[in-house]
Each structure stands twice: as structure tokens, then as C-alpha cells.
Design an enzyme around this catalytic site. Structure first.
Site, PDB file in Angstrom:
ATOM      1  N   LYS A   1       1.023  -1.179   0.006  1.00  0.00           N
ATOM      2  CA  LYS A   1      -0.102  -0.014   0.035  1.00  0.00           C
ATOM      3  C   LYS A   1       1.031   1.221  -0.009  1.00  0.00           C
ATOM      4  CE  LYS A   1      -3.053   2.609   2.726  1.00  0.00           C
ATOM      5  NZ  LYS A   1      -3.521   2.978   4.357  1.00  0.00           N
TER       6      LYS A   1
ATOM      7  N   GLY B   1     -10.847   7.865   7.269  1.00  0.00           N
ATOM      8  CA  GLY B   1     -11.720   8.530   7.808  1.00  0.00           C
ATOM      9  C   GLY B   1     -13.148   7.883   8.261  1.00  0.00           C
TER      10      GLY B   1
END
Lengths: 384, 256
Positions: free
Chosen positions: B96, B184
Site C-alpha cells: 500500500k 476517515g
């Protein structure tokens, strides 16, 4: 060079002057800060804001904030948790030399104090590293007294090169140097630099730092910027709380850190909050005491101002206080600390710089953290 | 229902919940993975205490795909170095990519992310870049060889949910790679909402780690993600769809 009769604003030869306006901004804010002007409603308003401004920070450091300490703690804890989860960094400091060319009234290592002085040879340094690494540490903070003559840039650089064989994260707390020297230290393996201004009150600064390169206020002030220009990943800020008015000093520290982060957005920012402690030959020289409640207030205000910043908790504080603040506002804790030269591999070669209040070993700190549900983190950066 | 697999870089997954590992106790990892049937976990390489105690890599349960991330990278060169280091220490081919050079907001640098993705994809990595949801960047990531795109829902750690909802929708419509909402997501309902929109998977860390009962929250996320996925596959009711049809024809007045 004898600078006893020079002002603290005069640079010595070979000290790099960088192009920056941050000191003026911080000193203007410092001069204008009147903490008695804030009321409970200013503090309540500050706590209702999602982002804490400098004006909010000023209110949070004021005496009016004392009754709000529980609310500040609750918010700090939630911010700390959001940004760090329950991870707590664990490291240990190592003094490799304690020769000092400065005459600082409050410090046990000052050049006028008749104490044992030592510089570890590189073989001794490596033996210390080996012993520390065998305990499981991956992060080390390497400290020296402030003597370019006895602990030279080359000596420190070589010590850092050896350190990078044993540790993934290496920080330095040594005398301030020029940007090209910080670049050299970075190349040798250091990523983090701690420099404490001690006090932002120039008069007190002058009275407390009678001679030596540390007497030069602006050179010390701009150390973090030079370190970042030199390629360091992170910088640590702090004042020696109690040397002068701690609220004003804490306010200046916060302003300083905010402005540096704004100018160097990638910089990892952290704070230390040393309180002045009893030291060799200085029993009666502690000017203004800071109690635990006030110290906690400062740590909480830093956390709310910069929720993303690291906060270290010093071994100068009691085990009880350290356990209380870790995870609430502090994110990094030292263990197995020695504040004389060497001492991890055999006996220390000098007196201690100050008195430790928490002498717990790594396994004791580890146990405490786990009991609190925290996760000790031994490595949190890769040297690249 | 026919099988509904998430495919990333040729690897098939049944779970659409990717768990971050940076914020909770290592001892909890196994239980969380079991409760939430997690098949992918991201780990910051900088946290990996290689050869030392409490090495996070030792806590990753068997059968779970490890996705090392490049957190700590400030530019594409550092991201590339971290990815290579991860592969060297046996973390596999997944990576990632995170490139962040802002310590205050921790916003990803899309430009540097594209550059790192291009280099790493050429080196055979299965690259999952974390990005701010921008359509052009997403297209560049496709060209650069990304295997998925991971737009942020809100700034990392804020638990604010799908603040970037409309921009993520654009990526879902336009980009032919799995769109994985990362950062988030504060509540299972927000994860569900993103899945209803058509996101392929959800990555969460803080929201799970900061819950009072980490296991229970992890399974709540897993259920919400499944529910959202089913709703997406079922097709939302017409009234909720943006291309809603009027119940009587609008063009009924036409005579020829």
C-alpha cells in the site's frame, strides 16, 4: 571565545545565520502574551473549537484554565487516541560525553562544576550500544555535553554511524550545529534532533547562560530549522519549565513549533516538558517551581494545540505521574535511563546531570504499559 | 447469489474489510481477525521490529494477506525504498503506497504517489495506492499499473466518514479497478454507505482500535460492509437512484 561580556543576541564566529523570521514572530507573541487577561469563558470557547488556534492555546495555558483541567484531559486523551491509538514509543537515552564549555547556572554538567568528566571511546560507545540493543531497544537518544573540543562533530558522527548498526531510530541531543553539520549527522544515521531553548526570556537567558556558545540565544533558537534544512526527519522543542515564567515559556514553545511546522510541513514535531530538578551543586538555585498540576496543564495544552505531535515524558518525573500522562497526552516514554556518561554497560563514568525520579527498567515500563492496555512500540521509523 | 469475490492483482478475497494494525494491541490481532473474518491486514514497515521482540509481523495470523504500507515516506523515492525493504524481509508482493509530507493533516501527495506506483508496478508489486480522490490522479494510477485505488473518505484518524462521497462516486463510475475507501471511516454505518455507493472494500483502523470493545466493533464493521455490498448488488430502489424514473412517462404528449 569568551563571550561573557557579549549580549545573548550576538553570534560567535562560524555560527551559521539562516534567513528566517520565525524568531521575531515568536518573540513578539511571547512579549504580548498576558495570561492574566484570559477568563473562564475564553477557556470554554477554546475547548469548543475543533482546531485550537494560538489564541485558544494562550487561554489554555492561562491560570483561568486550571479549573478546566479535567475537560482538557478528556479532550487530550481522545485526540491522543485518534492520532496514536494505544501505541507508545519506548526508547532510552545514552550520554556518551559530559564535557561542557557552557556556564549554565542551573545545570549539573556546567563547566564550573567540579565533577568527573568523561568521553567514551568508540569501543566503549559500541559496548554501550550492544548492551542497550540486547535489552530490546530499537530507538536511542544520544547525548553529549556541549563541548565541540572534547566531543567533536566527527566524534559524534562516528558514534552515530555505529549506532545505526544497532538501532532503527537514532536521535541526538547535543550542542546546536550548522545545517551542513546536521546534514552530516543525518548521513551518519540520525533522523531526530532535540534542542531545548530552556527559556525564551532573553534577560533570564542571559543571567542563566553566563558564557559559552549556548549563551547565543538566536543560534540555539534556529537549531531546529537548521536540522530540518540538513535533512532531519523530526525535531523536538522544549523549555526548562521553572527556569522562568513557565506559562510564557510554554506559550513560546508552542508558537515556535507551530511556525516551524508551517514552514516545513513534513517535519515531525515533538515536545519535551522538562521541569527543573535538584542537581549537583545547585540546591538553592531553582527560581520558580512548577507543580505537577501545572506541568500537566502545559502538556495538555501542547496536545490540544498540535494533536499530531509527539510528547515525551521525562524520567525526571515520578512513576505515578508518568503512568498517568502516558496515553493521555504523552506518546513516548524512556526506560532504563542513565543520566551519567555510559552506565548501560557497567558503571557510569560520571555524576548524573540531574536526579532521576523514575528508575524503572524496560521490562517494568513494558509491564506497566500493557497493564494499561497500551502497546509498547520499539520502532516507529525506518532510516531511509 | 453467485460468488462475489474481490480480486486484487489476481488474488481473490471473500472479505471486503481491510484492517489497519497500527493502533491496537498486538495481542488483540488474532481475535479481531477471527471476529471480523478479515483476510487482509496492513502493517507499517517502520513498525516492524525485524528480528526483535513484539515484531508486529509475528502477530499476523496465518492465512491473512499482509499488506505492508510505506508510511513514513515523504516522497516517491522513500516509498520505493520502503516497499523494496518490505519485500526483502518477506512481506510479499503487496504494497500500500502512502506518501505523506505533511505532519499536520497527513494528506497524501497524489503526484508522488503516482510516481511511486509506476516504479513499483514495473518491479512486480501489487500496488494499492492511498490517495486524495481526484479523477485525473486515479486515471494516472491506472496507467501507472496500480491494482486498486484507495481514496480517502476523510482526513486520516478523524472518523468523519464519507466527506469525499461525490468524488469517490466518480472514481467508482470511471475507474475499472477496485475502489477501496481508506481513512476517515468512523462508524459501521459510514462503511455501509460507501459500500452501497459501489466501493469494492473498506479499510479501517482508528474506528476499530478506539472502540471500547475492539472485537465487537470489528464484527460490526464486517456486517455493515456485507450489508452495503448486498445493497449495491441488489440495486438501490429507484427513488434513491440518481437516474430516477418518473412513474408516468414525461414524453407521453408526443403524438407521432
Amino acid at each position: 571565545m569568551d563571550n561573557r561580556n557579549m549580549t545573548v543576541m550576538e553570534y560567535l564566529p562560524d555560527m551559521q545565520v539562516i534567513d528566517s523570521l520565525i524568531m521575531d514572530e515568536v518573540m513578539n507573541a511571547y512579549d504580548a502574551y498576558d495570561y492574566n487577561a484570559y477568563t473562564a469563558s475564553d477557556v470554554a470557547a477554546a475547548l469548543s473549537h475543533e482546531q485550537i488556534s494560538m489564541a485558544d492555546f494562550a487561554a489554555l495555558l492561562s491560570p483561568a484554565a486550571q479549573p478546566f483541567i479535567e475537560q482538557m484531559a478528556a479532550r487530550a486523551k481522545s485526540e491522543t487516541y485518534k492520532h496514536f491509538g494505544n501505541a507508545v514509543g519506548v526508547y532510552t537515552p545514552l550520554y556518551i560525553a559530559n564535557y561542557c564549555e557552557n556556564h549554565c547556572v542551573y545545570c549539573g554538567f556546567n563547566c564550573k562544576n567540579k565533577i568527573h568528566r568523561a568521553v567514551l571511546s568508540h569501543e566503549e560507545v559500541e559496548a554501550e550500544y550492544r548492551s542497550i540493543a540486547a535489552d530490546g531497544y530499537k530507538e536511542i537518544l544520544i547525548l553529549t555535553g556541549e563541548s565541540r573540543a572534547k566531543s567533536s562533530v566527527e566524534y559524534i558522527g562516528k558514534s552515530l554511524e555505529i549506532a545505526s548498526k544497532y538501532f532503527s531510530t537514532v536521535g541526538i541531543e547535543i550542542y546546536p550545529v550548522n545545517a551542513d553539520e546536521y546534514a552530516y549527522f543525518h548521513k551518519c544515521g540520525a533522523d531526530y534532533v532535540s534542542v531545548y531553548q530552556e527559556t525564551y526570556n532573553k534577560t533570564t537567558y542571559s543571567e542563566q547562560h553566563l558564557s559559552g556558545s549556548k549563551r547565543v540565544f538566536p543560534y540555539r533558537f534556529y537549531a531546529q530549522e537548521r536540522a530540518l534544512i540538513g535533512g532531519m526527519r523530526g525535531v523536538c522543542f522544549g523549555a526548562l519549565l521553572g527556569l522562568d515564567d513557565f506559562r510564557k515559556d510554554a506559550f513560546a514553545v508552542g508558537s515556535h513549533a507551530v511556525l516551524v511546522q508551517k514552514k516545513y510541513p513534513h517535519a515531525e514535531i515533538s515536545f519535551s516538558t522538562p521541569r527543573i530538578r535538584p542537581f549537583v551543586g545547585g540546591d538553592d538555585k531553582i527560581p520558580c517551581g512548577v507543580n505537577e498540576r501545572q506541568l500537566l496543564g502545559v502538556m495538555l495544552a501542547y496536545r490540544l494545540l498540535m494533536p499530531f505531535a509527539g510528547i515525551n515524558i521525562s524520567t525526571r518525573e515520578s512513576a505515578n505521574f508518568r503512568d498517568g500522562v502516558i496515553g493521555m497526552c504523552a506518546t513516548k516514554i524512556s526506560a532504563g535511563s542513565q543520566v551519567g556518561v555510559g552506565g548501560h554497560d557497567g558503571d557510569s563514568k560520571s555524576e548524573n546531570q540531574f536526579e532521576l525520579a523514575d528508575e524503572r527498567t524496560l521490562s517494568e515500563i513494558d509491564k506497566m504499559l500493557r497493564k494499561k492496555g497500551m502497546q509498547p512500540i520499539f520502532t516507529d521509523s525506518s532510516y531511509l | 447469489m453467485k460468488s462475489d469475490k474481490l480480486i486484487i492483482g489476481g488474488h481473490e478475497f471473500n472479505s471486503r474489510f481491510i484492517l489497519g494494525s497500527g493502533k491496537f494491541s498486538l495481542e488483540l490481532m488474532n481475535a479481531v481477525v477471527n471476529h471480523a473474518e478479515v483476510e487482509m491486514i496492513t502493517v507499517a514497515l517502520r513498525r516492524a521490529n525485524i528480528g526483535g521482540e513484539n515484531n508486529i509481523l509475528d502477530y499476523i495470523p496465518k492465512g491473512v494477506t499482509l499488506i505492508p504500507n510505506t508510511s513514513g515516506a515523504r516522497d516517491h523515492k522513500e516509498a520505493v525504498r520502503i516497499a523494496r525493504l518490505a519485500r526483502e524481509v518477506g512481506c510479499g508482493n503487496f504494497v500500500k503506497v502512502e506518501v505523506i509530507a505533511d505532519s499536520k493533516y497527513l494528506m497524501p501527495n497524489n503526484y508522488e504517489t503516482v510516481k511511486a506506483t509506476e516504479i513499483l508496478a514495473k518491479e512486480g508489486f501489487i500496488v494499492m495506492p492511498y490517495m486524495y480522490p481526484d479523477l485525473y490522479t486515479a486515471r494516472d494510477l491506472v496507467s501507472a499499473g496500480a491494482s486498486a485505488v484507495m481514496p480517502l473518505g476523510a482526513p486520516i484518524g478523524t472518523n468523519k466518514g464519507l466527506l469525499t462521497r461525490d468524488f469517490i462516486s466518480m472514481l467508482i463510475e470511471e475507474i475499472d479497478l477496485p475502489i477501496i475507501v481508506d481513512a476517515g471511516i468512523g462508524k459501521p454505518s459510514q462503511a455501509c454507505e460507501a459500500m452501497e455507493l459501489g466501493a469494492s472494500a473498506i479499510m479501517a483502523n482508528t474506528a476499530v482500535a478506539t472502540a471500547q470493545d475492539v472485537n465487537l466493533m470489528a464484527s460490526a464493521f464486517a456486517l455493515a460492509i456485507k450489508a452495503g455490498r448486498s445493497a449495491y448488488l441488489a440495486g438501490l430502489g429507484r427513488v434513491l437512484d440518481r437516474h430516477a424514473e418518473a412513474s408516468s412517462p414525461l414524453t407521453g404528449f408526443l403524438e407521432d
